[in-house]
Design a protein around this motif. Structure first.
Motif, short mmCIF file in Angstrom:
data_model
loop_
_atom_site.label_atom_id
_atom_site.label_comp_id
_atom_site.label_asym_id
_atom_site.label_seq_id
_atom_site.Cartn_x
_atom_site.Cartn_y
_atom_site.Cartn_z
N ARG A 130 6.27 -11.35 8.44
CA ARG A 130 7.30 -10.47 7.91
C ARG A 130 6.82 -9.55 6.80
O ARG A 130 7.36 -8.47 6.61
N ASP A 131 5.82 -10.00 6.05
CA ASP A 131 5.38 -9.19 4.90
C ASP A 131 3.89 -9.46 4.66
O ASP A 131 3.27 -10.29 5.31
N TRP A 132 3.35 -8.75 3.69
CA TRP A 132 1.92 -8.83 3.41
C TRP A 132 1.48 -10.24 3.04
O TRP A 132 0.34 -10.64 3.33
N ALA A 133 2.36 -11.02 2.41
CA ALA A 133 2.01 -12.38 2.02
C ALA A 133 1.60 -13.22 3.23
O ALA A 133 0.73 -14.10 3.13
N ASP A 134 2.21 -12.95 4.39
CA ASP A 134 1.91 -13.72 5.59
C ASP A 134 0.49 -13.48 6.09
O ASP A 134 -0.07 -14.31 6.81
N VAL A 160 -2.05 -3.28 1.26
CA VAL A 160 -2.20 -4.69 0.89
C VAL A 160 -2.41 -4.81 -0.62
O VAL A 160 -1.79 -5.65 -1.29
N LEU A 161 -3.27 -3.96 -1.15
CA LEU A 161 -3.60 -4.03 -2.58
C LEU A 161 -2.39 -3.70 -3.45
O LEU A 161 -2.15 -4.35 -4.48
N ALA A 162 -1.60 -2.69 -3.04
CA ALA A 162 -0.41 -2.33 -3.82
C ALA A 162 0.57 -3.50 -3.86
O ALA A 162 1.18 -3.79 -4.90
N TYR A 163 0.73 -4.17 -2.72
CA TYR A 163 1.61 -5.34 -2.68
C TYR A 163 1.07 -6.44 -3.60
O TYR A 163 1.84 -7.04 -4.36
N ALA A 164 -0.24 -6.70 -3.54
CA ALA A 164 -0.83 -7.75 -4.38
C ALA A 164 -0.64 -7.44 -5.86
O ALA A 164 -0.31 -8.34 -6.66
N GLN A 165 -0.83 -6.19 -6.24
CA GLN A 165 -0.67 -5.82 -7.65
C GLN A 165 0.79 -5.91 -8.09
O GLN A 165 1.07 -6.14 -9.27
N GLN A 166 1.69 -5.74 -7.14
CA GLN A 166 3.12 -5.87 -7.45
C GLN A 166 3.50 -7.35 -7.65
O GLN A 166 4.35 -7.67 -8.47
N GLN A 167 2.83 -8.23 -6.91
CA GLN A 167 3.17 -9.65 -6.94
C GLN A 167 2.47 -10.42 -8.05
O GLN A 167 3.02 -11.40 -8.58
N PHE A 168 1.26 -10.00 -8.41
CA PHE A 168 0.45 -10.75 -9.37
C PHE A 168 0.07 -9.89 -10.57
O PHE A 168 -0.34 -8.75 -10.42
N GLN A 169 0.21 -10.46 -11.74
CA GLN A 169 -0.15 -9.76 -12.97
C GLN A 169 -1.63 -9.91 -13.29
O GLN A 169 -2.24 -9.04 -13.90
N PRO A 232 6.96 -3.95 6.66
CA PRO A 232 6.79 -4.74 5.43
C PRO A 232 7.68 -4.22 4.31
O PRO A 232 8.29 -3.15 4.42
N SER A 233 7.72 -4.97 3.22
CA SER A 233 8.61 -4.62 2.09
C SER A 233 8.15 -3.40 1.33
O SER A 233 8.94 -2.73 0.66
N LEU A 234 6.86 -3.09 1.40
CA LEU A 234 6.27 -1.95 0.69
C LEU A 234 5.11 -1.44 1.53
O LEU A 234 4.34 -2.23 2.07
N THR A 235 4.99 -0.12 1.65
CA THR A 235 3.91 0.39 2.49
C THR A 235 3.54 1.81 2.09
O THR A 235 4.33 2.53 1.48
N ALA A 236 2.34 2.21 2.45
CA ALA A 236 1.85 3.54 2.10
C ALA A 236 2.38 4.60 3.06
O ALA A 236 2.44 4.38 4.28
N TYR A 237 2.74 5.74 2.52
CA TYR A 237 3.05 6.92 3.34
C TYR A 237 1.75 7.62 3.68
O TYR A 237 0.89 7.81 2.82
N THR A 238 1.57 7.97 4.95
CA THR A 238 0.34 8.61 5.39
C THR A 238 0.65 10.02 5.88
O THR A 238 1.23 10.19 6.94
N PRO A 239 0.31 11.04 5.11
CA PRO A 239 0.64 12.40 5.50
C PRO A 239 -0.26 12.92 6.61
O PRO A 239 -1.41 12.51 6.75
#
Length: 334
Positions: A130-134, A160-169, A232-239
């Motif tokens: 469901r999300d990057w954690a999985d 993946v990195l943006a999600y990790a930085q959001q979850q962990f300080q 996923p809950s958060l993802t990059a926009y790719t122009p």
């Protein structure tokens, strides 16, 4: 003929009328050098364009975005380029192959449409991804393109990195999470299309990280009973970024290139993009296709991580962040 089709052809006809007196378009070849997962859109768009310019041959070159940009810099005589990282086009600016004002020369900062990074999983989502954690779980194998060679691979990694930085300080926790995900990667394909083939045809992995357009087209082409898309809950926009090169002055294809690029903002081209699962830049067209594009929280990689020079230096240069994490992750599996 539909009204939108008539308007589409009229736009092209207008360009022909405006520039036809100064340039001869007979027997011209227009070369569009593009990144790999946009080929399906251009197959249809090129056919529409040639209805207005039947004497024009359109040649396509597809591959990993950065490799394509380097090919143009090394002499591949592109008339227009279609890429997904501004730094690749800016590299061509430094080579004198693209005008400095390329983003101001076209609407919406030269972005006719774009995509977002999503998951493609097997039908029924048997691993409940469901999300990057999985993706860090021991029972999940992850497929995505090599970020060293693929722009979409970079967008996947940065998501993946943006999600990790959001979850962990703590940076150590971020690194640990990233290593767990990378340890689950059995193979890194050079480009996004190669990664899709590895997942859908070679049956490698439990989840593919891919642009929404690539994942949706794969699910449609291979059967809705085989795969499904997960957001996923958060993802990059790719122009999708487009630009004319200075080769058009030598090739006598400036007018054609302008018509070709400007046509991407026409109503029919925007709808064609949507039908190929690219998110149109025209709000009215996007609203028309809301069923195809579920709302998703996106981020701009440059706003989050800095410009591409900084991103590449910190993450994708030799022995930078990605290399260090990937080597440790793969070493831990032995």
């Amino acid at each position: 003929m539909k009204k939108s089709a008539v308007i589409f052809l009229a736009v092209f006809a207008l360009f022909a009328a405006l520039w036809g007196k100064s340039e001869t378009v007979s027997q011209k070849v227009l070369l569009n050098v593009a990144y790999d997962v946009i080929r399906d859109f251009y197959k249809e768009y090129n056919a529409e364009f040639r209805q207005a310019y039947p004497e024009v041959l359109i040649s396509q070159s597809h591959g990993g975005a950065s490799k394509q940009a380097l090919s143009v810099a090394s002499g591949l005589p592109a008339d227009v380029v279609t890429l997904t990282q501004s730094n690749d086009i800016n590299m061509l600016v430094k080579k004198g192959l693209v005008a400095e004002n390329w983003q101001q020369a076209l609407p919406n900062n030269a972005t006719p449409f774009g995509s977002v990074m999503v998951f493609l999983v097997n039908k029924g989502n048997p691993k409940a991804i469901r999300d990057w954690a999985d993706l860090a779980r021991d029972d999940v194998k992850v497929i995505f393109a090599n970020p060293k060679t693929s722009a979409n691979g970079r967008f996947a990694y940065l998501s993946v990195l943006a999600y990790a930085q959001q979850q962990f300080q703590d940076q150590a926790q971020v690194n640990d999470f990233m290593q767990k995900v990378l340890a689950n990667v059995p193979v890194l394909e050079a480009g996004a299309r190669g990664a899709t083939i590895s997942f859908t045809q070679r049956k490698l992995g439990d989840v593919l990280i891919a642009p929404e357009n690539e994942a949706a087209l794969a699910a449609k082409a291979l059967g809705q009973d085989s795969f499904e898309v997960v957001y996923p809950s958060l993802t990059a926009y790719t122009p999708v970024l487009v630009a004319e090169t200075t080769n058009t002055q030598l090739n006598g294809t400036h007018a054609l290139s302008q018509a070709y690029l400007q046509g991407l903002w026409s109503e029919q081209a925007q709808e064609l993009a949507a039908k190929n699962y690219f998110r149109p830049s025209n709000p009215k067209t996007l609203q028309k296709f809301t069923a195809l594009f579920p709302p998703v929280k996106t981020f701009d990689v440059n706003e989050t991580f800095g410009d591409w020079t900084k991103i590449n230096r910190e993450h994708f240069a030799d022995n930078a962040g990605f290399d260090q994490l990937y080597i440790k992750a793969q070493g831990a599996k032995k």
